[in-house]
Design a protein around this motif. Structure first.
Motif, PDB file in Angstrom:
ATOM      1  N   MET A   1      -9.120  -4.380   4.342  1.00  0.00           N
ATOM      2  CA  MET A   1      -7.739  -4.259   3.875  1.00  0.00           C
ATOM      3  C   MET A   1      -6.903  -3.418   4.842  1.00  0.00           C
ATOM      4  O   MET A   1      -5.735  -3.724   5.072  1.00  0.00           O
ATOM      5  CB  MET A   1      -7.696  -3.675   2.455  1.00  0.00           C
ATOM      6  CG  MET A   1      -8.204  -4.666   1.418  1.00  0.00           C
ATOM      7  SD  MET A   1      -7.909  -4.167  -0.286  1.00  0.00           S
ATOM      8  CE  MET A   1      -9.024  -2.779  -0.450  1.00  0.00           C
ATOM      9  N   GLY A   2      -7.501  -2.381   5.421  1.00  0.00           N
ATOM     10  CA  GLY A   2      -6.796  -1.577   6.418  1.00  0.00           C
ATOM     11  C   GLY A   2      -6.413  -2.410   7.629  1.00  0.00           C
ATOM     12  O   GLY A   2      -5.307  -2.286   8.162  1.00  0.00           O
ATOM     13  N   ILE A   3      -7.327  -3.265   8.052  1.00  0.00           N
ATOM     14  CA  ILE A   3      -7.033  -4.170   9.170  1.00  0.00           C
ATOM     15  C   ILE A   3      -5.884  -5.103   8.803  1.00  0.00           C
ATOM     16  O   ILE A   3      -4.980  -5.359   9.613  1.00  0.00           O
ATOM     17  CB  ILE A   3      -8.297  -4.956   9.585  1.00  0.00           C
ATOM     18  CG1 ILE A   3      -9.315  -4.003  10.224  1.00  0.00           C
ATOM     19  CG2 ILE A   3      -7.950  -6.117  10.507  1.00  0.00           C
ATOM     20  CD1 ILE A   3     -10.699  -4.609  10.424  1.00  0.00           C
TER      21      ILE A   3
ATOM     22  N   TRP B   1       0.814  -1.216   0.000  1.00  0.00           N
ATOM     23  CA  TRP B   1       0.000   0.000   0.000  1.00  0.00           C
ATOM     24  C   TRP B   1       0.845   1.262   0.000  1.00  0.00           C
ATOM     25  O   TRP B   1       0.371   2.328  -0.407  1.00  0.00           O
ATOM     26  CB  TRP B   1      -0.990  -0.007   1.156  1.00  0.00           C
ATOM     27  CG  TRP B   1      -2.125  -0.914   0.828  1.00  0.00           C
ATOM     28  CD1 TRP B   1      -2.355  -2.142   1.355  1.00  0.00           C
ATOM     29  CD2 TRP B   1      -3.151  -0.693  -0.147  1.00  0.00           C
ATOM     30  NE1 TRP B   1      -3.467  -2.703   0.768  1.00  0.00           N
ATOM     31  CE2 TRP B   1      -3.972  -1.833  -0.159  1.00  0.00           C
ATOM     32  CE3 TRP B   1      -3.452   0.343  -1.022  1.00  0.00           C
ATOM     33  CZ2 TRP B   1      -5.079  -1.957  -0.995  1.00  0.00           C
ATOM     34  CZ3 TRP B   1      -4.556   0.223  -1.852  1.00  0.00           C
ATOM     35  CH2 TRP B   1      -5.357  -0.913  -1.835  1.00  0.00           C
ATOM     36  N   SER B   2       2.084   1.176   0.441  1.00  0.00           N
ATOM     37  CA  SER B   2       2.925   2.373   0.384  1.00  0.00           C
ATOM     38  C   SER B   2       3.314   2.701  -1.056  1.00  0.00           C
ATOM     39  O   SER B   2       3.628   3.846  -1.363  1.00  0.00           O
ATOM     40  CB  SER B   2       4.165   2.211   1.265  1.00  0.00           C
ATOM     41  OG  SER B   2       5.071   1.311   0.690  1.00  0.00           O
TER      42      SER B   2
ATOM     43  N   THR C   1      -8.127   5.764   7.693  1.00  0.00           N
ATOM     44  CA  THR C   1      -7.755   6.296   6.381  1.00  0.00           C
ATOM     45  C   THR C   1      -8.247   5.369   5.279  1.00  0.00           C
ATOM     46  O   THR C   1      -8.764   5.829   4.252  1.00  0.00           O
ATOM     47  CB  THR C   1      -6.229   6.502   6.287  1.00  0.00           C
ATOM     48  OG1 THR C   1      -5.823   7.401   7.331  1.00  0.00           O
ATOM     49  CG2 THR C   1      -5.817   7.059   4.942  1.00  0.00           C
ATOM     50  N   PHE C   2      -8.126   4.076   5.493  1.00  0.00           N
ATOM     51  CA  PHE C   2      -8.642   3.119   4.513  1.00  0.00           C
ATOM     52  C   PHE C   2     -10.157   3.236   4.389  1.00  0.00           C
ATOM     53  O   PHE C   2     -10.695   3.198   3.276  1.00  0.00           O
ATOM     54  CB  PHE C   2      -8.240   1.684   4.884  1.00  0.00           C
ATOM     55  CG  PHE C   2      -6.960   1.239   4.246  1.00  0.00           C
ATOM     56  CD1 PHE C   2      -6.962   0.473   3.098  1.00  0.00           C
ATOM     57  CD2 PHE C   2      -5.731   1.599   4.777  1.00  0.00           C
ATOM     58  CE1 PHE C   2      -5.786   0.070   2.494  1.00  0.00           C
ATOM     59  CE2 PHE C   2      -4.547   1.208   4.191  1.00  0.00           C
ATOM     60  CZ  PHE C   2      -4.571   0.440   3.041  1.00  0.00           C
TER      61      PHE C   2
ATOM     62  N   LEU D   1     -11.903  -9.022  -0.460  1.00  0.00           N
ATOM     63  CA  LEU D   1     -13.041  -8.834  -1.369  1.00  0.00           C
ATOM     64  C   LEU D   1     -14.086  -9.932  -1.173  1.00  0.00           C
ATOM     65  O   LEU D   1     -15.288  -9.646  -1.080  1.00  0.00           O
ATOM     66  CB  LEU D   1     -12.559  -8.809  -2.821  1.00  0.00           C
ATOM     67  CG  LEU D   1     -13.657  -8.743  -3.887  1.00  0.00           C
ATOM     68  CD1 LEU D   1     -14.499  -7.477  -3.739  1.00  0.00           C
ATOM     69  CD2 LEU D   1     -13.043  -8.841  -5.279  1.00  0.00           C
ATOM     70  N   LEU D   2     -13.652 -11.170  -1.097  1.00  0.00           N
ATOM     71  CA  LEU D   2     -14.589 -12.282  -0.909  1.00  0.00           C
ATOM     72  C   LEU D   2     -15.333 -12.178   0.427  1.00  0.00           C
ATOM     73  O   LEU D   2     -16.533 -12.461   0.498  1.00  0.00           O
ATOM     74  CB  LEU D   2     -13.866 -13.625  -1.021  1.00  0.00           C
ATOM     75  CG  LEU D   2     -13.364 -13.985  -2.419  1.00  0.00           C
ATOM     76  CD1 LEU D   2     -12.538 -15.266  -2.366  1.00  0.00           C
ATOM     77  CD2 LEU D   2     -14.511 -14.107  -3.404  1.00  0.00           C
TER      78      LEU D   2
END
Length: 147
Positions: free
Chosen positions: A100-102, A38-39, A70-71, A134-135
């Motif tokens: 995804m942030g988690i 993500w960076s 932020t996510f 996503l799933l």
């Protein structure tokens, strides 16, 4: 650091360089963990999210919570676009980005490092985390109807 410097740091080439997208994909997908992915991913958006959302939040909350918030904010921006196009409220991306942030926070906490693996293994791992989130979001959506 301004946007041009940030993009060059993330992509290794100046803003607008013909190899910018290639470098972005190689660096992000081949990152040694999900946090590093993500960076590198979308450095322009990341620059503004970091400057306008993450840093102000960090004055108040712990860094891990700021990453997740932020996510979620980023997901809400994606949901706003979806809502405007569909003319129906959607929170699908907010949930997906929350997950995804988690995972970013978890990957930082457990400090896993795939740098000793080849690029394809790292890319599959990073894409798999996105896919799993996503799933899970799709499954949760069937129950809670985010959109």
């Amino acid at each position: 650091m301004n946007l041009s410097e940030y993009v060059k740091k993330r992509n290794g080439v100046p803003f607008g360089h013909p190899n910018s997208l290639r470098n972005n994909l190689q660096r992000s997908l081949g990152a040694n963990n999900f946090s590093v992915f993500w960076s590198f991913w979308n450095p322009i958006f990341g620059y503004y999210l970091g400057k306008k959302i993450f840093r102000p939040l960090k004055r108040i909350f712990p860094a891990a919570l700021c990453v997740v918030l932020t996510f979620v904010f980023c997901g809400l921006i994606h949901d706003l676009v979806t809502t405007l196009i569909r003319v129906k409220v959607s929170l699908f991306f907010a949930v997906w980005f929350l997950l995804m942030g988690i995972m970013v926070v978890i990957s930082k906490q457990i400090k896993y490092n795939l740098s000793n693996q080849n690029w394809i293994v790292r890319a599959i791992t990073n894409l798999s985390i996105i896919g799993i989130c996503l799933l899970i979001t799709i499954s949760l959506n069937r129950v809670f109807k985010f959109y």
